[in-house]
Design a protein around this motif. Structure first.
Motif, PDB file in Angstrom:
ATOM      1  N   ALA A  29       9.548  -3.644  -9.131  1.00 43.82           N
ATOM      2  CA  ALA A  29       9.515  -4.146 -10.473  1.00 43.82           C
ATOM      3  C   ALA A  29       8.172  -4.868 -10.944  1.00 43.82           C
ATOM      4  O   ALA A  29       7.703  -4.773 -11.919  1.00 43.82           O
ATOM      5  CB  ALA A  29      10.731  -5.176 -10.658  1.00 43.82           C
ATOM      6  N   ALA A  30       7.673  -5.926  -9.791  1.00 41.17           N
ATOM      7  CA  ALA A  30       6.450  -6.150 -10.109  1.00 41.17           C
ATOM      8  C   ALA A  30       5.311  -5.510 -10.400  1.00 41.17           C
ATOM      9  O   ALA A  30       4.603  -5.889 -11.186  1.00 41.17           O
ATOM     10  CB  ALA A  30       6.144  -7.313  -9.210  1.00 41.17           C
ATOM     11  N   THR A  31       5.414  -4.545  -9.843  1.00 42.30           N
ATOM     12  CA  THR A  31       4.326  -3.331  -9.844  1.00 42.30           C
ATOM     13  C   THR A  31       4.502  -2.562 -11.092  1.00 42.30           C
ATOM     14  O   THR A  31       3.479  -2.036 -11.800  1.00 42.30           O
ATOM     15  CB  THR A  31       3.912  -2.533  -8.751  1.00 42.30           C
ATOM     16  N   SER A  32       5.535  -2.489 -11.540  1.00 45.13           N
ATOM     17  CA  SER A  32       5.980  -1.520 -12.768  1.00 45.13           C
ATOM     18  C   SER A  32       5.980  -2.483 -14.034  1.00 45.13           C
ATOM     19  O   SER A  32       5.516  -1.879 -15.036  1.00 45.13           O
ATOM     20  CB  SER A  32       7.550  -1.060 -12.406  1.00 45.13           C
ATOM     21  N   SER A  33       6.384  -3.643 -14.142  1.00 45.29           N
ATOM     22  CA  SER A  33       6.416  -4.504 -15.177  1.00 45.29           C
ATOM     23  C   SER A  33       5.257  -5.380 -15.659  1.00 45.29           C
ATOM     24  O   SER A  33       4.810  -5.921 -14.640  1.00 45.29           O
ATOM     25  CB  SER A  33       7.706  -5.189 -15.228  1.00 45.29           C
ATOM     26  N   LYS A  34       4.596  -5.375 -16.741  1.00 47.40           N
ATOM     27  CA  LYS A  34       3.789  -6.460 -17.088  1.00 47.40           C
ATOM     28  C   LYS A  34       4.385  -7.747 -17.312  1.00 47.40           C
ATOM     29  O   LYS A  34       3.781  -8.690 -17.165  1.00 47.40           O
ATOM     30  CB  LYS A  34       3.043  -5.991 -18.288  1.00 47.40           C
ATOM     31  N   ALA A  35       5.818  -7.859 -17.484  1.00 44.24           N
ATOM     32  CA  ALA A  35       6.250  -9.106 -17.843  1.00 44.24           C
ATOM     33  C   ALA A  35       6.918  -9.590 -16.673  1.00 44.24           C
ATOM     34  O   ALA A  35       7.203  -8.890 -15.573  1.00 44.24           O
ATOM     35  CB  ALA A  35       7.311  -8.757 -19.035  1.00 44.24           C
ATOM     36  N   GLU A  70       0.969  -1.128   0.002  1.00 45.30           N
ATOM     37  CA  GLU A  70      -0.053   0.011  -0.116  1.00 45.30           C
ATOM     38  C   GLU A  70       0.821   1.082   0.108  1.00 45.30           C
ATOM     39  O   GLU A  70       0.751   2.283  -0.696  1.00 45.30           O
ATOM     40  CB  GLU A  70      -0.960  -0.074   1.131  1.00 45.30           C
ATOM     41  N   GLY A  71       1.890   1.204   0.793  1.00 39.14           N
ATOM     42  CA  GLY A  71       2.798   2.271   0.838  1.00 39.14           C
ATOM     43  C   GLY A  71       3.426   2.606  -0.584  1.00 39.14           C
ATOM     44  O   GLY A  71       3.724   3.723  -1.137  1.00 39.14           O
ATOM     45  N   LEU A  72       3.750   1.370  -1.256  1.00 37.16           N
ATOM     46  CA  LEU A  72       4.457   1.511  -2.528  1.00 37.16           C
ATOM     47  C   LEU A  72       3.330   2.314  -3.517  1.00 37.16           C
ATOM     48  O   LEU A  72       3.896   2.961  -4.303  1.00 37.16           O
ATOM     49  CB  LEU A  72       4.968   0.277  -3.017  1.00 37.16           C
ATOM     50  N   THR A  73       2.107   1.969  -3.385  1.00 36.89           N
ATOM     51  CA  THR A  73       1.080   2.468  -4.343  1.00 36.89           C
ATOM     52  C   THR A  73       0.963   3.749  -4.135  1.00 36.89           C
ATOM     53  O   THR A  73       1.046   4.726  -4.864  1.00 36.89           O
ATOM     54  CB  THR A  73      -0.298   1.932  -4.238  1.00 36.89           C
ATOM     55  N   GLN A  74       1.027   4.416  -2.649  1.00 33.51           N
ATOM     56  CA  GLN A  74       1.011   5.782  -2.504  1.00 33.51           C
ATOM     57  C   GLN A  74       2.240   6.358  -2.865  1.00 33.51           C
ATOM     58  O   GLN A  74       2.158   7.480  -3.547  1.00 33.51           O
ATOM     59  CB  GLN A  74       0.895   5.778  -0.859  1.00 33.51           C
ATOM     60  N   LEU A  75       3.413   6.056  -2.978  1.00 31.47           N
ATOM     61  CA  LEU A  75       4.575   6.618  -3.369  1.00 31.47           C
ATOM     62  C   LEU A  75       4.358   6.651  -4.682  1.00 31.47           C
ATOM     63  O   LEU A  75       4.831   7.932  -5.496  1.00 31.47           O
ATOM     64  CB  LEU A  75       5.794   5.730  -3.047  1.00 31.47           C
ATOM     65  N   HIS A  76       3.890   5.530  -5.483  1.00 28.19           N
ATOM     66  CA  HIS A  76       3.684   5.711  -7.084  1.00 28.19           C
ATOM     67  C   HIS A  76       2.896   6.899  -7.419  1.00 28.19           C
ATOM     68  O   HIS A  76       2.967   7.381  -8.560  1.00 28.19           O
ATOM     69  CB  HIS A  76       3.243   4.458  -7.644  1.00 28.19           C
ATOM     70  N   ASN A  77       1.624   6.814  -6.559  1.00 24.10           N
ATOM     71  CA  ASN A  77       0.732   7.938  -6.884  1.00 24.10           C
ATOM     72  C   ASN A  77       1.368   9.153  -6.708  1.00 24.10           C
ATOM     73  O   ASN A  77       0.765  10.311  -7.426  1.00 24.10           O
ATOM     74  CB  ASN A  77      -0.643   7.586  -5.747  1.00 24.10           C
ATOM     75  N   LEU A  78       2.177   9.428  -5.622  1.00 27.84           N
ATOM     76  CA  LEU A  78       2.729  10.803  -5.522  1.00 27.84           C
ATOM     77  C   LEU A  78       3.692  11.187  -6.716  1.00 27.84           C
ATOM     78  O   LEU A  78       3.817  12.226  -7.035  1.00 27.84           O
ATOM     79  CB  LEU A  78       3.629  10.458  -4.158  1.00 27.84           C
ATOM     80  N   ALA A  79       4.568  10.182  -6.997  1.00 30.49           N
ATOM     81  CA  ALA A  79       5.604  10.518  -8.010  1.00 30.49           C
ATOM     82  C   ALA A  79       5.117  10.282  -9.478  1.00 30.49           C
ATOM     83  O   ALA A  79       5.992  11.048 -10.262  1.00 30.49           O
ATOM     84  CB  ALA A  79       6.794   9.512  -7.674  1.00 30.49           C
ATOM     85  N   SER A  80       4.284   9.344  -9.761  1.00 33.04           N
ATOM     86  CA  SER A  80       3.848   9.171 -10.944  1.00 33.04           C
ATOM     87  C   SER A  80       3.547  10.403 -11.861  1.00 33.04           C
ATOM     88  O   SER A  80       4.164  10.479 -13.065  1.00 33.04           O
ATOM     89  CB  SER A  80       2.787   8.140 -11.099  1.00 33.04           C
ATOM     90  N   PRO A  81       2.646  11.200 -11.490  1.00 38.56           N
ATOM     91  CA  PRO A  81       2.479  12.634 -12.449  1.00 38.56           C
ATOM     92  C   PRO A  81       3.683  13.328 -12.865  1.00 38.56           C
ATOM     93  O   PRO A  81       3.862  13.517 -13.980  1.00 38.56           O
ATOM     94  CB  PRO A  81       1.518  13.331 -11.667  1.00 38.56           C
ATOM     95  N   TRP A  82       4.386  13.534 -11.766  1.00 42.20           N
ATOM     96  CA  TRP A  82       5.847  14.494 -12.074  1.00 42.20           C
ATOM     97  C   TRP A  82       6.429  13.491 -12.972  1.00 42.20           C
ATOM     98  O   TRP A  82       7.107  13.949 -13.959  1.00 42.20           O
ATOM     99  CB  TRP A  82       6.320  14.736 -10.864  1.00 42.20           C
ATOM    100  N   GLN A  83       6.757  12.097 -12.635  1.00 44.05           N
ATOM    101  CA  GLN A  83       7.733  11.281 -13.423  1.00 44.05           C
ATOM    102  C   GLN A  83       7.376  11.100 -14.795  1.00 44.05           C
ATOM    103  O   GLN A  83       8.115  11.409 -15.834  1.00 44.05           O
ATOM    104  CB  GLN A  83       7.536   9.906 -12.837  1.00 44.05           C
TER     105      GLN A  83
END
Length: 180
Positions: free
Chosen positions: A144-150, A53-66
């Motif tokens: 990596a697992a949350t970023s990659s589809k493969a 859940e924390g990784l999801t929060q981090l992704h949601n925080l960083a993703s728009p800027w990234q």
């Protein structure tokens, strides 16, 4: 902004042997956001609990800027290597260098945002004599697992181990953190 230990850590680990190529391969083949991955590793080294859940929060925080800023600058920088005309030439190479500097500055801003996230994480009760390498491998693998589809390949797993080992060396040997 206050001292950003995450930025210093990211610069230091990225300069370690084989880490930059490992990060770039994971970025290219697994779509890993390298600053996000290094943030998760940093949090782990700081003894912070990083849940899915924390990784999801981090992704949601960083993703728009990234995606809107960092990746846009990266695409422009990469495109200037081969064209369109008049690129590549000396003038466009100078522009490419400036875009690269802007991309790095954008990543620093992203790391500053994520530094605040790390500061808010709860500490875990970890004894200093417990090995941290498996925890770091786990956190990078989860990113990596949350970023990659493969599925992660053996080569990518080896890259994860290179990055995790470098992180442990920084922690275990109290390596000098670069002050950029």
């Amino acid at each position: 902004m206050t001292e950003n230990k995450l930025w210093s850590f990211a610069v230091t680990i990225y300069q370690r042997d084989a880490v930059a190529p490992a990060c770039l391969d994971l970025q290219e083949h697994c779509q890993i956001d390298v600053p996000l991955m290094l943030c998760a590793v940093f949090a782990c080294l700081q003894g912070k609990a990083v849940s899915d859940e924390g990784l999801t929060q981090l992704h949601n925080l960083a993703s728009p800027w990234q995606s809107d800023i960092v990746q846009s600058l990266r695409r422009i920088r990469t495109q200037l290597k081969t064209g369109p005309s008049p690129a590549p030439n000396a003038v466009t190479e100078d522009l490419r260098g400036k875009v690269k500097a802007a991309e790095l500055a954008a990543e620093k801003i992203q790391l500053e945002m994520m530094q605040a996230w790390v500061s808010q994480l709860a500490a875990i009760d970890r004894r200093d004599d417990l090995p941290i390498l498996p925890a770091i491998i786990d956190i990078i693998t989860r990113v990596a697992a949350t970023s990659s589809k493969a599925k992660i390949t053996q080569i990518q797993h080896d890259h994860i181990c290179v990055i995790a080992t470098a992180a442990c060396q920084i922690k275990n040997h109290k390596a000098e953190i670069v002050q950029p």
